[in-house]
Design an enzyme around this catalytic site. Sequence first.
Site, PDB file in Angstrom:
ATOM      1  CB  ILE A  64     -18.268 -19.372 -18.250  1.00 18.77           C
ATOM      2  CG1 ILE A  64     -17.896 -19.187 -16.778  1.00 18.77           C
ATOM      3  CG2 ILE A  64     -19.784 -19.299 -18.418  1.00 18.77           C
ATOM      4  CD1 ILE A  64     -18.232 -17.815 -16.223  1.00 18.77           C
ATOM      5  CB  SER A  98     -20.508 -11.961 -20.342  1.00 19.68           C
ATOM      6  OG  SER A  98     -19.127 -11.772 -20.121  1.00 19.68           O
ATOM      7  NE  ARG A  99     -18.126  -7.623 -15.726  1.00 16.72           N
ATOM      8  CZ  ARG A  99     -18.239  -8.663 -14.920  1.00 16.72           C
ATOM      9  NH1 ARG A  99     -19.274  -9.501 -15.069  1.00 16.72           N
ATOM     10  NH2 ARG A  99     -17.351  -8.890 -13.960  1.00 16.72           N
ATOM     11  CG  ASP A 156     -27.694 -12.518 -14.780  1.00 17.68           C
ATOM     12  OD1 ASP A 156     -28.672 -12.328 -14.021  1.00 17.68           O
ATOM     13  OD2 ASP A 156     -26.550 -12.773 -14.346  1.00 17.68           O
ATOM     14  CD  GLU A 175     -24.737  -5.080 -13.912  1.00 17.92           C
ATOM     15  OE1 GLU A 175     -24.118  -5.663 -13.003  1.00 17.92           O
ATOM     16  OE2 GLU A 175     -25.133  -5.650 -14.941  1.00 17.92           O
ATOM     17  CG  HIS A 183     -24.267  -9.175 -12.575  1.00 20.02           C
ATOM     18  ND1 HIS A 183     -23.495  -8.204 -13.167  1.00 20.02           N
ATOM     19  CD2 HIS A 183     -23.484 -10.279 -12.541  1.00 20.02           C
ATOM     20  CE1 HIS A 183     -22.301  -8.685 -13.458  1.00 20.02           C
ATOM     21  NE2 HIS A 183     -22.282  -9.955 -13.089  1.00 20.02           N
TER      22      HIS A 183
END
Length: 336
Positions: free
Chosen positions: A154, A229-230, A254, A259, A291
């Site tokens: 990515i 990503s995280r 995102d 979350e 996400h």
Amino acid sequence: MKVFAYSYRKFDEAPYFEKYCKELGIELGYTEEDPTLENAHLAAGYPYISILLTRVDAALVEEFARLGVKMISNRLIGVDHVDVKRAKELGIRISNAPYSSNCVADYTLMLMLMSIRRMRQILRRNEMNDFTLPGIQGMEMANLTVGVLGTGKIGRVFAEICRGFGMRVLAYDKFPDPGSGLCYAALPELFHQADVISLHCPLTDETQHMIDAAAIAGMKPGVVIVNTSRGALVDTEALIEGLRSRKIGAACLDVYEEEAELFYEDRSEAIIEDDTLVRLIAMPNVIVSSHQAFLTKEALNNIAAVTVDNLLKFGRGEPSPDTEVCAPKEQDQRRS
């Protein structure tokens, strides 16, 4: 062959996952619930289970092993939510589903563009029929340097997109790829030079909070941070302080550290009790999404296809070198 899917989302996964299972004669059981010790019994009689983002700790891994589970297939790329080490000790194979590099890279570009062209502010003004121009001047991509943290599939695709728009790209990775054609830099130098920093790293003990107060202090004033990503790659409190002090010009998220209890649920009629998330959403220079960078038709099809292929290969006793997940120490040895 039988597989039981937890966290099964009928609204987007069903058309793809059920199609492949039906074509290949795989018996599919599922629940929309996330896996817990209380509902682990649902997997009894299923040698293969499929999961999403919910934490599968050592106790839950041990319960699945007791029930006869031989493989846990993750329907996403990252597996930081699974106790891979304990699973390996109990003989449970772990796989993931590298669905698509383009979907996340495209989404990252969209967030970056929305930020540098102040699209959130523009849309908010338009909602109130305010079509004035002061305060919404943007920046042009060709004049910016983007720092790409993590140059897996990515990260490399995103870097190529940025170079196609004329941006200067600096990259950082624990394991640099000399054949990538990327210009690698040490983290302090990347932080010092980058106008935009985009995160594409896995979450490990080493990368957790890699963007913290110290890292932010070394960044260029007005830097834009994009994280698809995280969530835990970023120390959220340090990020908020950076936004307050104007050291950080904007953030596009995102993913979010906390979350798990929020994303993928309709909270429109609820009061969000997570004050940190409320503060982020309230900031005009912050974009938060749930996400969903992966959410394309192509990616959903690939997730289903790869997941089913992982199960079939396991059933035939075949290796899956591209999707089988190693324990952390094994992973470092493989990459080095």
